[in-house]
Design an enzyme around this catalytic site. Structure first.
Site, PDB file in Angstrom:
ATOM      1  CB  ALA A  48      -0.933   0.008   1.207  1.00  0.00           C
ATOM      2  CB  THR A  50       4.032   2.458  -4.536  1.00  0.00           C
ATOM      3  OG1 THR A  50       4.231   3.112  -5.784  1.00  0.00           O
ATOM      4  CG2 THR A  50       4.086   0.954  -4.744  1.00  0.00           C
ATOM      5  N   GLY A  51       1.342   3.042  -5.943  1.00  0.00           N
ATOM      6  CA  GLY A  51       0.455   2.551  -6.991  1.00  0.00           C
ATOM      7  C   GLY A  51      -0.974   2.269  -6.578  1.00  0.00           C
ATOM      8  CE1 TYR A 201       2.451  -9.755 -12.399  1.00  0.00           C
ATOM      9  CE2 TYR A 201       1.609  -9.936 -14.634  1.00  0.00           C
ATOM     10  CZ  TYR A 201       1.541  -9.388 -13.377  1.00  0.00           C
ATOM     11  OH  TYR A 201       0.558  -8.484 -13.083  1.00  0.00           O
TER      12      TYR A 201
END
Length: 317
Positions: A48, A50-51, A201
């Site tokens: 939480a 960033t972004g 990913y």
């Protein structure tokens, strides 16, 4: 002919600039319209600082929740917490250390949280890594699978009784459209036999959806519901490990969502009333989205659950 092509190339940036607002509007159509307020509610948001995670936490705080920013970088988290406090006027924004690449850190976070809080109403498993060079977590897991799936699997397991005690409560797992390219190779879960950063990913994002579906099945009747989300293509730090992806993000920056826009579907699944019947479903742009055939395979979901428990030392039930 060459002259025409050159002219088109020169005009392309201008066209993109002019058309960008309309195209971005189409690509970011989902908006959380819930007006529900959250006084007395407790939320945990991983990643939480960033972004998308930062914007999600900010909105939850704006609605009056007590919000925990679960971050690896505590110093950065404290700066973000202060910013959110100033913007929202909500002083109940707290930072706690959480390194999803280390199960000791995850267990320490959960232990301290459970000692500190009587309730947990919203858990948003948002943190993640993308396209890392091959590396392993502190426990020897391939980094994508370890952080994106196993780390959140363990965190959710450790907080599950608190979520049940606080019901109705919700778990939101941030996945990706990239799951369509993912496969769960049980014989190569740690990428030791073959490895592709991009596909690793995708595999981990598929695992997020399978985890969500199996968790929903196991939680039926408990008052805890769970959802996986595709936030969209978002301008965030997630692409920091790939020069190619950073270049692509820059090239198509006109069409990429802002973190605030990317947070909308997570917020929609965390807040929208009447969504309980759709527990286990996948969402994109604030509506139910189609998932791959692999992501709908209940046999793989159950096996992944069992394998994850085995890897993390969690008793299987």
């Amino acid at each position: 002919m060459i002259g025409i092509l050159l002219l088109l190339l020169l005009l392309l940036p201008l066209f993109l600039y002019i058309a960008a607002p309309q195209i971005r509007k189409m690509l970011s159509s989902g908006v959380c319209t819930s007006t529900i307020q959250l006084p007395g509610k407790v939320a945990v948001v991983t990643g939480a600082n960033t972004g998308i995670g930062k914007e999600t936490a900010k909105e939850l705080a704006q609605r009056g929740a007590r919000v925990y920013l679960a971050c690896r970088d505590v110093q950065k988290g404290e700066l973000v917490a202060r910013e959110i406090q100033i913007v929202t006027g909500n002083q109940q924004v707290l930072v706690r250390k959480l390194d999803l690449a280390d199960t000791k850190s995850i267990r320490a976070f959960a232990k301290d949280f459970l000692a500190e809080e009587k309730h947990l109403h919203i858990l948003i498993n948002n943190a993640g890594v993308m396209m890392c060079p091959y590396s392993k977590t502190a426990d020897g897991f391939e980094m994508h699978m370890g952080v994106n799936h196993l780390g959140h699997f363990l965190l959710t397991h450790l907080l599950l009784e608190k979520l049940k005690e606080s019901a109705p409560s919700r778990v939101v797992n941030v996945s990706s459209l990239a799951h369509h390219l993912g496969r769960i190779h049980f014989h190569n879960l740690q990428g030791e036999k073959f490895y592709s950063a991009g596909l690793a990913y995708c595999h981990s994002k598929l695992a997020n959806i399978l985890f969500t579906q199996e968790l929903a099945r196991r939680l039926k009747g408990s008052g805890v519901t769970t959802y996986s989300v595709h936030p969209g293509t978002v301008n965030s730090e997630l692409v920091r490990h790939s020069s190619f992806m950073k270049w692509m993000w820059w090239l198509f920056s006109f069409f990429i969502k802002t973190p605030q826009e990317g947070a909308q579907t997570s917020l929609y699944c965390a807040l929208t009333e009447g969504l309980e019947i759709l527990s286990g479903h996948h969402f994109s742009d604030c509506r139910v989205a189609w998932v791959s055939a692999q992501a709908r395979n209940e046999t793989i979901a159950r096996r992944l659950w069992d394998v994850s428990c085995d890897l993390l030392g969690i008793p299987m039930d």
